[in-house]
Design a protein around this motif. Sequence first.
Motif, PDB file in Angstrom:
ATOM      1  N   ALA A  48      47.972  21.897  -8.863  1.00  0.00           N
ATOM      2  CA  ALA A  48      48.928  21.414  -9.857  1.00  0.00           C
ATOM      3  C   ALA A  48      48.944  22.348 -11.070  1.00  0.00           C
ATOM      4  CB  ALA A  48      48.558  19.997 -10.280  1.00  0.00           C
ATOM      5  N   ARG A  49      47.791  22.937 -11.359  1.00  0.00           N
ATOM      6  CA  ARG A  49      47.698  23.909 -12.457  1.00  0.00           C
ATOM      7  C   ARG A  49      47.309  25.259 -11.883  1.00  0.00           C
ATOM      8  NH1 ARG A  49      43.993  26.203 -16.106  1.00  0.00           N
ATOM      9  NH2 ARG A  49      42.200  25.279 -15.037  1.00  0.00           N
ATOM     10  N   LEU A  50      48.283  26.130 -11.803  1.00  0.00           N
ATOM     11  CA  LEU A  50      48.045  27.476 -11.273  1.00  0.00           C
ATOM     12  C   LEU A  50      48.163  28.461 -12.433  1.00  0.00           C
ATOM     13  CD1 LEU A  50      47.444  28.700  -8.479  1.00  0.00           C
ATOM     14  CD2 LEU A  50      49.872  29.259  -8.310  1.00  0.00           C
ATOM     15  N   PRO A  51      47.053  29.027 -12.885  1.00  0.00           N
ATOM     16  CA  PRO A  51      47.088  29.888 -14.070  1.00  0.00           C
ATOM     17  C   PRO A  51      48.009  31.094 -13.900  1.00  0.00           C
ATOM     18  CG  PRO A  51      44.831  29.303 -13.517  1.00  0.00           C
ATOM     19  CD  PRO A  51      45.683  28.854 -12.368  1.00  0.00           C
ATOM     20  N   ASP A  52      48.607  31.487 -14.994  1.00  0.00           N
ATOM     21  CA  ASP A  52      49.462  32.667 -14.992  1.00  0.00           C
ATOM     22  C   ASP A  52      48.643  33.902 -14.620  1.00  0.00           C
ATOM     23  OD1 ASP A  52      51.842  34.159 -15.477  1.00  0.00           O
ATOM     24  OD2 ASP A  52      51.078  34.721 -17.461  1.00  0.00           O
ATOM     25  N   LYS A  53      49.174  34.718 -13.748  1.00  0.00           N
ATOM     26  CA  LYS A  53      48.571  35.987 -13.330  1.00  0.00           C
ATOM     27  C   LYS A  53      47.235  35.810 -12.621  1.00  0.00           C
ATOM     28  CE  LYS A  53      50.898  38.665 -16.925  1.00  0.00           C
ATOM     29  NZ  LYS A  53      50.739  39.631 -18.049  1.00  0.00           N
ATOM     30  N   ILE A  54      47.002  34.647 -12.004  1.00  0.00           N
ATOM     31  CA  ILE A  54      45.761  34.424 -11.279  1.00  0.00           C
ATOM     32  C   ILE A  54      45.698  35.297 -10.027  1.00  0.00           C
ATOM     33  CG2 ILE A  54      46.658  32.513  -9.885  1.00  0.00           C
ATOM     34  CD1 ILE A  54      43.093  32.844 -11.333  1.00  0.00           C
TER      35      ILE A  54
ATOM     36  N   VAL B 217      44.960  33.373  -5.791  1.00  0.00           N
ATOM     37  CA  VAL B 217      45.712  32.122  -5.692  1.00  0.00           C
ATOM     38  C   VAL B 217      45.056  31.182  -4.691  1.00  0.00           C
ATOM     39  CG1 VAL B 217      47.922  31.100  -5.022  1.00  0.00           C
ATOM     40  CG2 VAL B 217      47.878  33.202  -6.396  1.00  0.00           C
ATOM     41  N   GLU B 218      44.727  31.699  -3.505  1.00  0.00           N
ATOM     42  CA  GLU B 218      44.096  30.854  -2.486  1.00  0.00           C
ATOM     43  C   GLU B 218      42.761  30.284  -2.973  1.00  0.00           C
ATOM     44  OE1 GLU B 218      45.794  33.099   1.562  1.00  0.00           O
ATOM     45  OE2 GLU B 218      43.641  33.076   1.116  1.00  0.00           O
ATOM     46  N   ILE B 219      41.969  31.135  -3.584  1.00  0.00           N
ATOM     47  CA  ILE B 219      40.658  30.682  -4.038  1.00  0.00           C
ATOM     48  C   ILE B 219      40.802  29.653  -5.148  1.00  0.00           C
ATOM     49  CG2 ILE B 219      38.553  31.449  -5.225  1.00  0.00           C
ATOM     50  CD1 ILE B 219      38.668  33.989  -3.512  1.00  0.00           C
ATOM     51  N   TRP B 220      41.742  29.874  -6.052  1.00  0.00           N
ATOM     52  CA  TRP B 220      41.976  28.878  -7.103  1.00  0.00           C
ATOM     53  C   TRP B 220      42.419  27.544  -6.501  1.00  0.00           C
ATOM     54  CZ3 TRP B 220      40.713  28.881 -12.131  1.00  0.00           C
ATOM     55  CH2 TRP B 220      41.195  27.829 -12.910  1.00  0.00           C
ATOM     56  N   ASN B 221      43.347  27.599  -5.547  1.00  0.00           N
ATOM     57  CA  ASN B 221      43.795  26.367  -4.882  1.00  0.00           C
ATOM     58  C   ASN B 221      42.626  25.639  -4.225  1.00  0.00           C
ATOM     59  OD1 ASN B 221      46.473  26.782  -5.599  1.00  0.00           O
ATOM     60  ND2 ASN B 221      46.997  27.803  -3.654  1.00  0.00           N
ATOM     61  N   LEU B 222      41.764  26.401  -3.576  1.00  0.00           N
ATOM     62  CA  LEU B 222      40.615  25.813  -2.888  1.00  0.00           C
ATOM     63  C   LEU B 222      39.673  25.125  -3.881  1.00  0.00           C
ATOM     64  CD1 LEU B 222      39.313  25.620  -0.054  1.00  0.00           C
ATOM     65  CD2 LEU B 222      38.113  27.766  -0.564  1.00  0.00           C
ATOM     66  N   LEU B 223      39.412  25.790  -4.984  1.00  0.00           N
ATOM     67  CA  LEU B 223      38.542  25.197  -5.998  1.00  0.00           C
ATOM     68  C   LEU B 223      39.138  23.917  -6.575  1.00  0.00           C
ATOM     69  CD1 LEU B 223      37.477  28.435  -7.961  1.00  0.00           C
ATOM     70  CD2 LEU B 223      36.161  27.236  -6.212  1.00  0.00           C
ATOM     71  N   GLU B 224      40.413  23.971  -6.905  1.00  0.00           N
ATOM     72  CA  GLU B 224      41.067  22.810  -7.510  1.00  0.00           C
ATOM     73  C   GLU B 224      41.156  21.644  -6.532  1.00  0.00           C
ATOM     74  OE1 GLU B 224      42.827  22.733 -11.083  1.00  0.00           O
ATOM     75  OE2 GLU B 224      40.827  23.624 -10.838  1.00  0.00           O
ATOM     76  N   SER B 225      41.415  21.944  -5.260  1.00  0.00           N
ATOM     77  CA  SER B 225      41.572  20.864  -4.272  1.00  0.00           C
ATOM     78  C   SER B 225      40.274  20.106  -4.041  1.00  0.00           C
ATOM     79  CB  SER B 225      42.078  21.435  -2.943  1.00  0.00           C
ATOM     80  OG  SER B 225      41.087  22.239  -2.325  1.00  0.00           O
TER      81      SER B 225
END
Length: 536
Positions: A113-119, A189-197
Amino acid sequence: MRFIAFSFLLATSLVAENPLSLTLQSRNATNRPSLVKEQWLPSRTAIIVCDMWDLHHCKNAVIRESEMAPRFNEVLEKARKEGVLIIHAPSSCMKPYEGTPARERAKSAPVAARLPDKIGEWCKQIPNEELNVYPLDQSDGGEDDDPQEHAKWAAELSAKGLNPKAPWTKQIDTLRIDQEKDAISDSGVEIWNLLESRNIDNVIHMGVHLNMCVSGRPFGLRQMAKNGKHVVLMRDMTDTMYNPARWPFLSHVQGTARFIEHVERLICPSITSDQFIGGQPFAFSDATAGKKRLQIILLGDSTTEASIPKKMAPSEPQLEDTVRIQLARQGGLPPCDVYNEGVSGEFIRRLLDTRYDKAVKTKPQADYIFIRYGLNDAAKVKDFKTQFPKDFHELLERLRKDHPKAMLIPMTVIPYALNNLHEDINASIGEIAANEKLTLFDIAPRYLEELKKNPDGLNYRRLPLSKIPEDLRPFATPYIVPEANDPKVVVLDNRLDGIFGHIPGWTGDRHPNLAGYNVIGDETAKWLAPVIRQGK
């Protein structure tokens, strides 16, 4: 009833989760380390394994990684068993893993839901770093191979059909990937999604290379730190790409340590592997140390230690750095390590009675030891003329025993001012050197020469706040250093001379500033360089 039963099971599982007990090390603005104990829930924690490739264009990097990898895997096994998510991130090497459960686990994580800019991009600097000196010159790529060995290694890689500039194809086999539990991705992006999920707030970074990929990748330390994750570096499970032949001319191990300090001060805290698996933190063996380096020790008081410049300008080169850099730029000299063992307020008797065994005896076998005492001895030792030579002789005898190959070099003390030359102290030091049949290094003439050019240009300004008139104190506010009894106004240069220069005692503290230490360091290196060449 079902809801109550489910809640009970959930509560039981949460209670049963044993937290990770970690000690985080960070550094303040003056580079002083501090420790904080924390407990992390394994289910809210992930380890990111950065670029632990099977091969590298730098052969020494491969050797160091191979030496570190077995303990590295032990940490992963223990962390996995505790319930920590392991994310393997061998960049540009996803092809061998496509279709595996671990790879699909990362790809299939729902969009955050929160995807940081330039992640999804590299991050080469965060605001904390902008006004600080970058600790290493890595402009050559950090290659520290011997040129002939490197050429041979490149040919070997080419013979295998690999690109010698980027030969990596997968993660090193020493690190086990658990397809049922782990994830594989090189995408921020994938790693951020995984952490957030998974509601993971805590991230531990391990891998190589700290000054490049570990800090800068889209999933690296900077991105995690600036976007709100509670990220730490496992500082003994990393390495750098740093060539000791480049500024600041440290050994490879010391260069890595210097960058770790940079991380701890400006990016995030660090932990060590023993906090997971016990034993001692990992250290590379002497086999990876590179060329033999001369060992130089500086002994002395506050005019050697430079405590105030180190507090006020911790990222700038200090006395020991100036000596090392000046020797490196001479050309034709072996690389050097310089250890500054000066302590403010110290005199020889105190050194011998308190910290000699810990601070001097345990140092690597020295080649050259500079000894600069006398100022505090004259002020604190009864019957200076008789006792000072005795204490000096005792120090020399202990140094001869503990560092038998070292050239022992008595130094004169620096003149504090044009009317305060300490000639009596230096005369005693000269007599001691002659009686002990040692070569005297007389630093006083060069320092006096520079003082004549600018009588107050080599010392910092340090004055109690109470001596600053009330109406001028607003100018002092940014420079106040708290002290127990009376805060001090401390400035390393003349920037406030135009405002405070008329106040009695404003230039009265004669301890060297960075300009003064550069004079000492420069003259020390110039004196020592021909001595080294002559093989003394």
